[in-house]
Write an enzyme that holds these catalytic residues in place. Structure first.
Site, mmCIF file in Angstrom:
data_model
loop_
_atom_site.group_PDB
_atom_site.id
_atom_site.type_symbol
_atom_site.label_atom_id
_atom_site.label_comp_id
_atom_site.label_asym_id
_atom_site.label_seq_id
_atom_site.Cartn_x
_atom_site.Cartn_y
_atom_site.Cartn_z
ATOM 1 N N LYS A 1 -5.978 -9.498 11.244
ATOM 2 C CA LYS A 1 -5.763 -8.060 11.138
ATOM 3 C C LYS A 1 -6.987 -7.314 10.854
ATOM 4 O O LYS A 1 -7.783 -7.684 9.611
ATOM 5 C CB LYS A 1 -4.806 -7.396 9.989
ATOM 6 C CG LYS A 1 -4.660 -6.197 9.675
ATOM 7 C CD LYS A 1 -3.441 -6.039 8.627
ATOM 8 C CE LYS A 1 -3.285 -4.270 8.286
ATOM 9 N NZ LYS A 1 -2.231 -4.083 7.337
ATOM 10 N N ARG B 1 -10.475 -0.808 2.802
ATOM 11 C CA ARG B 1 -9.873 -2.201 2.713
ATOM 12 C C ARG B 1 -10.804 -3.114 3.147
ATOM 13 O O ARG B 1 -10.373 -4.379 3.691
ATOM 14 C CB ARG B 1 -8.794 -2.159 3.557
ATOM 15 C CG ARG B 1 -7.589 -0.944 3.195
ATOM 16 C CD ARG B 1 -6.191 -1.416 3.766
ATOM 17 N NE ARG B 1 -5.319 -0.328 3.743
ATOM 18 C CZ ARG B 1 -4.747 0.291 3.063
ATOM 19 N NH1 ARG B 1 -4.860 0.192 1.845
ATOM 20 N NH2 ARG B 1 -3.947 1.196 3.356
ATOM 21 N N LYS C 1 -4.254 -7.376 15.432
ATOM 22 C CA LYS C 1 -4.038 -6.041 15.058
ATOM 23 C C LYS C 1 -5.290 -5.402 14.805
ATOM 24 O O LYS C 1 -5.877 -5.946 13.963
ATOM 25 C CB LYS C 1 -2.756 -5.722 13.882
ATOM 26 C CG LYS C 1 -2.809 -4.200 13.400
ATOM 27 C CD LYS C 1 -1.846 -4.234 12.280
ATOM 28 C CE LYS C 1 -1.773 -2.726 11.740
ATOM 29 N NZ LYS C 1 -1.307 -2.927 10.420
ATOM 30 N N CYS D 1 0.772 -1.260 -0.120
ATOM 31 C CA CYS D 1 0.015 0.224 -0.095
ATOM 32 C C CYS D 1 0.785 1.193 0.031
ATOM 33 O O CYS D 1 0.417 2.213 -0.428
ATOM 34 C CB CYS D 1 -0.980 -0.022 1.058
ATOM 35 S SG CYS D 1 -0.234 -0.318 2.864
ATOM 36 N N ARG E 1 -1.547 5.983 8.147
ATOM 37 C CA ARG E 1 -1.605 6.033 6.592
ATOM 38 C C ARG E 1 -1.124 7.534 6.225
ATOM 39 O O ARG E 1 -0.762 7.548 5.259
ATOM 40 C CB ARG E 1 -3.084 5.962 6.402
ATOM 41 C CG ARG E 1 -3.404 4.539 6.500
ATOM 42 C CD ARG E 1 -4.830 4.302 6.123
ATOM 43 N NE ARG E 1 -4.939 2.675 6.412
ATOM 44 C CZ ARG E 1 -6.491 2.173 6.326
ATOM 45 N NH1 ARG E 1 -7.344 2.806 5.992
ATOM 46 N NH2 ARG E 1 -6.458 0.944 6.531
ATOM 47 N N CYS F 1 -3.515 -2.632 -0.822
ATOM 48 C CA CYS F 1 -2.469 -3.567 -0.701
ATOM 49 C C CYS F 1 -2.329 -4.566 -1.583
ATOM 50 O O CYS F 1 -1.637 -5.601 -1.075
ATOM 51 C CB CYS F 1 -2.818 -4.024 0.783
ATOM 52 S SG CYS F 1 -3.210 -2.934 2.124
HETATM 53 C C1 PBG Z 1 0.173 -2.064 5.716
HETATM 54 C C2 PBG Z 1 0.359 -1.460 7.296
HETATM 55 C C3 PBG Z 1 -0.726 -0.790 7.813
HETATM 56 C C4 PBG Z 1 -0.406 -0.680 9.176
HETATM 57 C C5 PBG Z 1 0.718 -1.403 9.534
HETATM 58 N N1 PBG Z 1 1.119 -2.111 8.033
HETATM 59 C C6 PBG Z 1 -1.854 0.062 7.299
HETATM 60 C C7 PBG Z 1 -3.134 -0.430 6.958
HETATM 61 O O1 PBG Z 1 -3.291 -1.762 6.844
HETATM 62 O O2 PBG Z 1 -4.052 0.263 6.415
HETATM 63 C C8 PBG Z 1 -1.107 0.182 10.301
HETATM 64 C C9 PBG Z 1 -0.136 0.390 11.391
HETATM 65 C C10 PBG Z 1 -0.763 1.511 12.505
HETATM 66 O O3 PBG Z 1 -1.687 2.016 12.380
HETATM 67 O O4 PBG Z 1 0.063 1.801 13.400
HETATM 68 N N2 PBG Z 1 -0.685 -2.462 5.060
#
Ligand code: PBG
Length: 344
Positions: free
Chosen positions: A216, A238, A269, A119, A226, A127
């Site tokens: 996630k 997403r 996460k 991404c 972002r 992504c």
């Molecule tokens: C990449 C990614 C993201 C985060 C970690 N790796 C962004 C997303 O998925 O939108 C978010 C980390 C954070 O908010 O601290 N895809």
């Protein structure tokens, strides 16, 4: 009332430590580091006070700051000098993460983890590789903003899953060839762990572990990140590939799949709003469990601290301690350095 039980007996100063159930150590923490190929100087990240994007030339200095606090591991994110439809700077040998990791591993003892996603590298901010339908709609919208945002309306899957796997695998291998100690696929493509494992093994990196962003969620708490990594989707969201925050049982299916595909560490996460899920993964699996205390979790405490509404340092410590108590062994947190500094 039964006065034989007086829990306060064990809350007195001399004994509190002896009966304490959870201890936070600097070695539990992983500090995120942002390396930016578009700048020659450090740039503060507005929505994440205390954090900066650093140029490649400052990557080693930045990691040395982390190490000086006692934190031993970093996770590196990159902001490339240019973006394209497929995110090709993600797997470039001279890409921003590759260059930074080469220097960090040559000059420091940090344990270096890399985030494997597209991404930050795609011009549309998704992504993975767009479907032709999503691509057409996005292009139409670029010239005419009144064109409906199809992905947002849930009409179509935005990202082609299987075509994305190959690009993620190439990215992971290139990170490891630059020196990364561990790779963490975060694009939420189905099969991403297996794709990385196979590619790493074929390239003779069978000893490099994969930390799967197994569970996630599609979370509003990623907002500040972002900005930090310049990876917001240019259209849509997403929700077709990240998990629905409503789902707890699905988390077990996700973790099972990644465990079967060879994930060495299972991550949940965000962290704080999903501590039930952290506890579930802890109970159901014997893998090390990671939790990502994400950017929004950091920003909200910092913002309230700035307003004087709460003590940001104390509430950060309590938050991260709680993530550990819920069952996480590894905690990725923007508070890593602050917490490590304050530990006895
Ligand atoms: C990449 C990614 C993201 C985060 C970690 N790796 C962004 C997303 O998925 O939108 C978010 C980390 C954070 O908010 O601290 N895809």
């Amino acid at each position: 009332m039964d006065m034989t039980r007086r829990p306060r007996r064990l809350r007195r100063d001399g004994v509190r430590g002896l009966v304490s159930e959870t201890t936070l150590n600097a070695s539990d923490l992983i500090a995120p580091v942002f390396v930016d190929a578009t700048t020659d100087e450090r740039v503060p990240i507005e929505s994440m006070p205390g954090h900066e994007r650093v140029p490649v030339s400052e990557a080693v200095a930045r990691v040395e700051e982390v190490l000086a606090t006692g934190v031993e591991a970093v996770i590196v994110f990159g902001i490339p000098e240019s973006k394209d439809a497929r995110g090709s700077r993600a797997w470039a040998e001279d890409g921003v993460v590759q260059e930074a990791v080469r220097r960090i591993t040559a000059e420091t003892d940090a344990y270096v983890i890399t985030d494997v996603c597209l991404c930050e590298y795609t011009e549309h901010g998704h992504c993975g590789v767009l479907t032709s339908e999503a691509r057409e709609r996005w292009e139409a919208r670029r010239s005419d903003p009144s064109v409906a945002d199809g992905a947002h309306a849930g009409e179509g899957l935005t990202v082609k899953n299987d075509e994305t796997l190959d690009l993620l695998a190439r990215t992971a291998v290139s990170h490891v060839e630059a020196g990364a100690d561990m790779v963490a696929p975060s694009s939420m493509a189905d099969g991403q762990v297996g794709a990385l494992r196979t590619a790493l093994d074929e390239a003779s990196h069978e000893n490099v572990p994969v930390m799967a962003y197994a569970v996630k969620y599609e979370s509003a708490f990623y907002g500040p990140f972002r900005d930090a990594a310049d990876g917001a989707p240019a259209f849509g969201d997403r929700r077709h590939y990240q998990m629905d925050p409503a789902n707890r049982r699905e988390a077990m299916r996700m973790a099972e799949r990644d465990a079967a595909a060879g994930a060495d560490v299972l991550m949940v996460k965000p962290a704080l709003p999903y501590l039930d899920v952290v506890a579930d993964v802890r109970r159901e699996f014997d893998h090390p469990v990671a939790a990502y205390n994400v950017s929004g979790e950091y920003a909200m405490l910092q913002a309230a601290g700035e307003k004087g509404w709460l003590d940001a340092t104390e509430s950060a410590y309590e938050s991260v301690l709680s993530i550990k108590r819920a069952g996480a062994d590894l905690i990725i947190t923007y508070f890593a350095e602050d917490i490590a500094r304050s530990l006895p």
